[in-house]
Design a protein around this motif. Structure first.
Motif, short mmCIF file in Angstrom:
data_model
loop_
_atom_site.label_atom_id
_atom_site.label_comp_id
_atom_site.label_asym_id
_atom_site.label_seq_id
_atom_site.Cartn_x
_atom_site.Cartn_y
_atom_site.Cartn_z
N MET A 82 33.33 8.01 21.41
CA MET A 82 33.36 6.72 20.93
C MET A 82 34.67 6.14 21.65
SD MET A 82 32.70 6.47 16.81
CE MET A 82 33.76 8.06 16.55
N GLU A 83 34.24 4.62 21.96
CA GLU A 83 35.53 4.01 22.39
C GLU A 83 36.77 3.44 21.51
OE1 GLU A 83 33.19 2.22 26.37
OE2 GLU A 83 33.28 0.90 24.45
N GLY A 84 37.45 4.53 20.94
CA GLY A 84 38.54 4.47 20.15
C GLY A 84 39.74 3.61 20.88
N GLU A 85 40.82 3.74 20.11
CA GLU A 85 42.05 3.52 20.54
C GLU A 85 42.95 4.77 20.45
OE1 GLU A 85 43.40 0.17 18.32
OE2 GLU A 85 42.10 -1.05 19.29
N SER A 86 44.05 4.83 21.29
CA SER A 86 45.07 5.82 21.28
C SER A 86 45.42 6.40 20.10
CB SER A 86 46.04 5.68 22.40
OG SER A 86 46.89 4.63 22.01
N ASN A 87 45.44 5.55 18.90
CA ASN A 87 46.25 5.62 17.65
C ASN A 87 45.36 6.09 16.72
OD1 ASN A 87 45.19 3.09 17.56
ND2 ASN A 87 46.85 2.08 16.92
N ASP A 88 43.78 6.20 17.09
CA ASP A 88 43.07 6.88 16.12
C ASP A 88 43.05 8.24 16.28
OD1 ASP A 88 41.88 4.27 15.78
OD2 ASP A 88 40.34 4.48 17.19
N TYR A 89 42.74 8.98 15.15
CA TYR A 89 43.04 10.50 15.17
C TYR A 89 42.04 11.23 14.58
CZ TYR A 89 44.73 10.34 10.75
OH TYR A 89 45.12 10.05 9.13
N ASP A 90 41.60 12.44 14.88
CA ASP A 90 40.74 13.42 14.21
C ASP A 90 41.40 14.13 13.01
OD1 ASP A 90 38.59 12.96 16.03
OD2 ASP A 90 39.68 13.81 17.53
N TYR A 91 40.96 14.41 12.04
CA TYR A 91 41.40 15.28 11.16
C TYR A 91 39.98 15.92 10.17
CZ TYR A 91 43.56 17.09 6.73
OH TYR A 91 43.78 18.01 5.90
N GLY A 92 39.95 17.22 10.22
CA GLY A 92 39.13 17.77 9.52
C GLY A 92 37.61 17.49 9.81
N GLY A 93 37.18 17.36 11.05
CA GLY A 93 35.85 16.64 11.53
C GLY A 93 35.65 15.36 11.23
N TYR A 94 36.82 14.66 11.13
CA TYR A 94 36.65 12.89 10.81
C TYR A 94 37.62 12.45 11.99
CZ TYR A 94 34.58 14.17 6.22
OH TYR A 94 33.93 14.47 5.25
N ASP A 150 44.11 11.23 -1.84
CA ASP A 150 45.70 11.26 -1.54
C ASP A 150 45.73 12.03 -0.44
OD1 ASP A 150 46.65 10.35 -4.25
OD2 ASP A 150 46.36 12.17 -5.17
N LEU A 151 45.00 11.82 0.67
CA LEU A 151 45.26 12.38 2.16
C LEU A 151 45.98 11.49 2.56
CD1 LEU A 151 44.64 14.53 4.11
CD2 LEU A 151 42.84 12.75 5.02
N TRP A 152 47.27 11.83 3.42
CA TRP A 152 47.99 11.22 4.00
C TRP A 152 47.43 10.64 5.43
CZ3 TRP A 152 50.71 13.05 8.96
CH2 TRP A 152 51.27 12.05 9.56
N ILE A 153 47.39 9.07 5.67
CA ILE A 153 46.67 8.65 6.77
C ILE A 153 47.88 8.19 7.89
CG2 ILE A 153 45.10 6.92 7.73
CD1 ILE A 153 43.77 9.06 6.12
N LYS A 154 47.77 8.62 9.10
CA LYS A 154 48.69 7.87 9.86
C LYS A 154 48.45 6.41 10.12
CE LYS A 154 48.69 12.25 12.80
NZ LYS A 154 48.54 12.83 14.00
N ASP A 155 49.67 6.02 10.83
CA ASP A 155 49.89 4.70 10.57
C ASP A 155 48.86 3.79 11.81
OD1 ASP A 155 51.80 4.93 9.14
OD2 ASP A 155 53.74 4.19 10.64
N GLY A 156 48.45 4.40 12.80
CA GLY A 156 47.65 3.99 13.71
C GLY A 156 46.25 3.65 13.13
N ALA A 157 45.61 4.33 12.04
CA ALA A 157 44.61 4.04 11.28
C ALA A 157 44.56 3.28 10.23
CB ALA A 157 43.99 5.44 11.06
N ILE A 158 45.63 2.56 10.30
CA ILE A 158 45.60 1.43 8.94
C ILE A 158 45.39 0.16 9.55
CG2 ILE A 158 47.10 0.81 7.10
CD1 ILE A 158 46.47 3.64 6.74
N SER A 159 44.61 -0.63 8.91
CA SER A 159 44.11 -1.84 9.00
C SER A 159 45.19 -2.99 8.83
CB SER A 159 42.86 -2.45 8.41
OG SER A 159 42.73 -3.85 8.68
#
Length: 721
Positions: free
Chosen positions: A1-13, A171-180
């Motif tokens: 996908m054409e995501g952005e550098s601050n998108d990230y993978d975790y656990g198959g997502y 309750d999973l921590w989400i990195k800042d780059g994936a927050i709208s």
């Protein structure tokens, strides 16, 4: 996908701040001599088919990046919360200049000391605040203004976590780059009234008691969020007097704790699967080559499309049957051949034309009118063949509106009238007596009060929930396979016959659920109070008490509608009919094909056939201005605004002159004055209280002093001198 550098993978997502992401151009090439029949998304972990690739057209041998074939994937929207963030504390300064400063109103008004304020001076606010005298001039002790649009920067110091108890990743921590960033809201704003905050004078102080937190004003970044707040500058708890007469500075502290809400979007790993076909189309007639005199036999025209799918046809609106010799044998529009003569031959032609699919296929089949076992009609391609029925499926969804919860609140209130009053000698602005020093009986007084023109309390609740769609789809699958066929016999003997096609149908019922989010705004509390009357009491007044009713006063108007039931706010969209025609399933020799699981495909069709819910808020109209709009919108009701803050009434509204001091009153010094202002609750309130009353502050004392003249007289009492 054409995501952005601050998108990230975790656990198959993949987690992103974007609601949708586009794929890169899809590149796929079929093997030599093949074409691409189907492109479909599979769940990487389960292998289940999710849906077909959007925009794909079968029949091409390859797609390159130049073709620009892309798909748009939608993420699962998840609420995230960062709890208990705090700022360092802030200070707003106001300055009053000296009595000699002509550019600054000779100290009669205050100036805001800069910063993000909506009130820059105290003109219109300081008419009724207590005064202090410098150089013979009465100056306002403090500004007296209320500013609802002050701003506080709150550094986000706490991480965002998924806040959805129904989600397995809660309750999973989400990195800042994936927050709208565009969806940030504030909740649970608490004023910190205990922490000491430093000021520019080297001292410290705590948040002003009037401080009230508000909504998000600006999001510079996910780490720096600005909120509105309100303060009323009605004290000089923290102040400094300067050396110039009348020059003074006051300041007001604020500090907050706040939760921030937003969203992240979760994308599950997917695999794109390609299915290939031979890439040619054709039409083939099968059936008995002989028809008995006076008999009939059934022919089948089998259509092969370029995508490799096979369609056995007898009757179809794009298919025509003709006979070359109708006097020998005829054929109807269903491919049924009937002999007319007792002998002879004819050529049967089948022709399939469909311009929309670019299909123009034809086949011929030579037949004879004769006798013998080969002229017995077995009803299909070969003796004993069974032709499959046309498959198909349909279904519908029913919905249930889930119970909503309060996801955020908007609170605002002003229930302090800031009422002040005076008792003075008539006439106003040209008083003949100073009542503090003394006023004789048989003179008259006027009473005068000022206050806010209305009071109010509001609490708007954002109600959020889901509508659950329960879907049922009945699908009929048509299957074919082969079994060993009977021998083919002629006058010279029998030979082994080809396999015979068998066919049946299998029905399968699918049930699944899907969801649509909704939100709307509802009134939790709405109270607006208007002035009813005011009373003042003093020894010098007639009967020691006088009532003032408002004159020239226009109370605000209030209109509202409120309904607790979610059904009055949410109108879910009905799912359009789900129709599905699966391909004919083909097996092998003695191997009927298995029935597939089309749940994901049918769910994708149901999702596409279901629009967002229509929603509407409660309604609030204040003074002709819409505060909370009831207009129907899709999915989310429009965010309301706050009821505006009140302003001061003019000095003529609560004013009464010519209150005569009774000539029977004895002289009395410094008699105390008291007062009460009464507000009544307007109709159309929601969960309101009752009428309220407040003391009138600042009423002066009155000294009653009637001078006494003593004319003395004594007789001459000589005899006793």
């Amino acid at each position: 996908m054409e995501g952005e550098s601050n998108d990230y993978d975790y656990g198959g997502y993949l987690f992103s701040d974007k609601a949708t992401l586009s794929t890169k151009p899809i590149v796929v090439e079929a093997p030599a001599g093949k074409i691409i029949k189907k492109l479909e998304w599979l769940d990487k972990s389960t292998g289940q088919v999710l849906r077909l690739l959007s925009g794909f057209t079968p029949g091409k041998s390859k797609y390159t990046s130049a073709d620009g074939l892309k798909d748009t994937l939608s993420g699962t929207k998840l609420k995230v919360t960062s709890r208990n963030n705090s700022n360092y504390g802030g200070v707003y300064y106001w300055d009053r200049w000296s009595v000699g400063s002509a550019a600054n109103w000779y100290g009669e008004h205050w100036r805001a000391g800069g910063g993000r304020v909506s009130k820059t001076d105290s003109i219109g606010c300081d008419d009724n605040v207590p005064t202090e005298t410098f150089g013979g001039k009465a100056l306002p002790r403090y500004p007296g203004c209320t500013d609802p649009y002050l701003e506080a920067d709150i550094p986000r110091s706490q991480a965002f976590y998924i806040n959805d108890p129904t989600d397995p990743l809660n309750d999973l921590w989400i990195k800042d780059g994936a927050i709208s960033v565009t969806d940030v809201t504030v909740a649970n704003v608490v004023v910190d009234d205990s922490t000491e905050i430093p000021d520019v004078h080297g001292t410290t102080g705590t948040s002003d008691p009037s401080t009230v937190g508000g909504q998000v004003a600006n999001v510079e970044s996910i780490n720096k969020i600005t909120i509105y707040f309100q303060q009323t500058f009605n004290n000089d708890t923290y102040h400094r007097d300067w050396s110039s007469p009348g020059a003074k500075q006051v300041w007001y502290f604020s500090k907050f704790y706040a939760d921030f809400n937003s969203f992240t979007y979760r994308y599950k790993d997917k695999v794109l699967r390609a299915t290939f076909a031979d890439g040619v189309s054709g039409l083939e007639i099968t059936g008995n080559t002989c028809v008995a005199p006076g008999g009939t036999t059934q022919l089948t025209a089998t259509l092969t499309k370029v995508d490799g799918s096979i369609w056995p046809l007898k009757k179809h609106d794009k298919l025509t049957w003709t006979s070359s010799a109708p006097s020998i044998m005829t054929v109807n529009d269903s491919g049924l051949v009937s002999s007319v003569a007792t002998s002879g031959t004819a050529t049967i032609t089948a022709h399939f034309v469909d311009q929309a699919q670019t299909l123009n296929e034809q086949d011929t089949f030579d037949m004879t009118v004769g006798t013998g076992c080969t002229c017995i009609d077995y009803g299909g391609d070969n003796p004993g063949n069974e032709n499959p029925e046309q498959p198909g499926g349909s279904g519908q969804c029913t919905w249930i509106i889930g119970t909503p919860t309060q996801s955020s609140l908007m609170r605002q209130s002003d229930m302090e009238p800031d009422a002040n009053g005076v008792i003075r000698a008539d006439n106003r602005d040209s008083e003949k007596f100073d009542v503090l020093q003394g006023i004789p009986t048989s003179e008259s007084l006027y009473i005068n009060a000022t206050s806010d023109n209305y009071l109010f309390k509001q609490e708007w609740a954002k109600m959020s929930g889901k509508t659950t769609y329960n879907c049922t789809v009945q699908v009929k699958y048509s299957r074919t396979w082969t079994v060993p066929g009977p021998p083919r016999c002629s006058e010279t003997g029998c030979v082994p016959g080809p396999p015979v096609q068998k066919a049946d149908t299998q029905s399968k019922t699918y049930t699944f659920q899907m969801y649509r989010d909704y939100s709307y705004w509802m009134i939790n509390n709405l109270e607006v109070y208007v002035i009813n009357r005011a009373e003042m009491s003093n020894y010098a007044l007639p009967h020691e008490k006088v009532t003032m009713t408002p004159t020239g006063y226009t109370p605000p108007s209030l209109d509202s509608t409120h309904n607790e039931a979610v059904n009055n706010h949410v109108n879910p969209a009905n799912t359009r009919a789900i129709t599905y025609t699966p391909p004919i399933l083909r097996g092998g020799l003695n191997q009927p094909p298995a029935i597939p699981n089309d749940t994901d495909l049918l769910k994708s069709m149901a999702e596409s056939n279901t629009d967002q819910s229509k929603v509407n808020n409660d309604m609030v109209n204040f003074n002709g201005t819409t505060i909370m709009s009831p207009n129907v919108t899709l999915k989310d009701g429009p965010t309301p605004t706050n009821i505006p803050n009140p302003t001061k009434i003019s000095r003529d509204v609560l004013y009464k002159a010519n209150n005569m001091i009774s000539n029977t009153l004895l002289n009395k010094a410094n008699t105390i004055g008291t007062g009460t202002i009464f507000y009544e609750l307007l109709p159309n309130n929601v969960n309101g209280g009752a009428d309220v009353q407040f003391p009138i502050n600042g009423i002066n004392t009155v000294t009653v002093h009637t001078p006494t003249v003593n004319y003395s007289n004594a007789s001459d009492d000589k005899e006793h001198n």
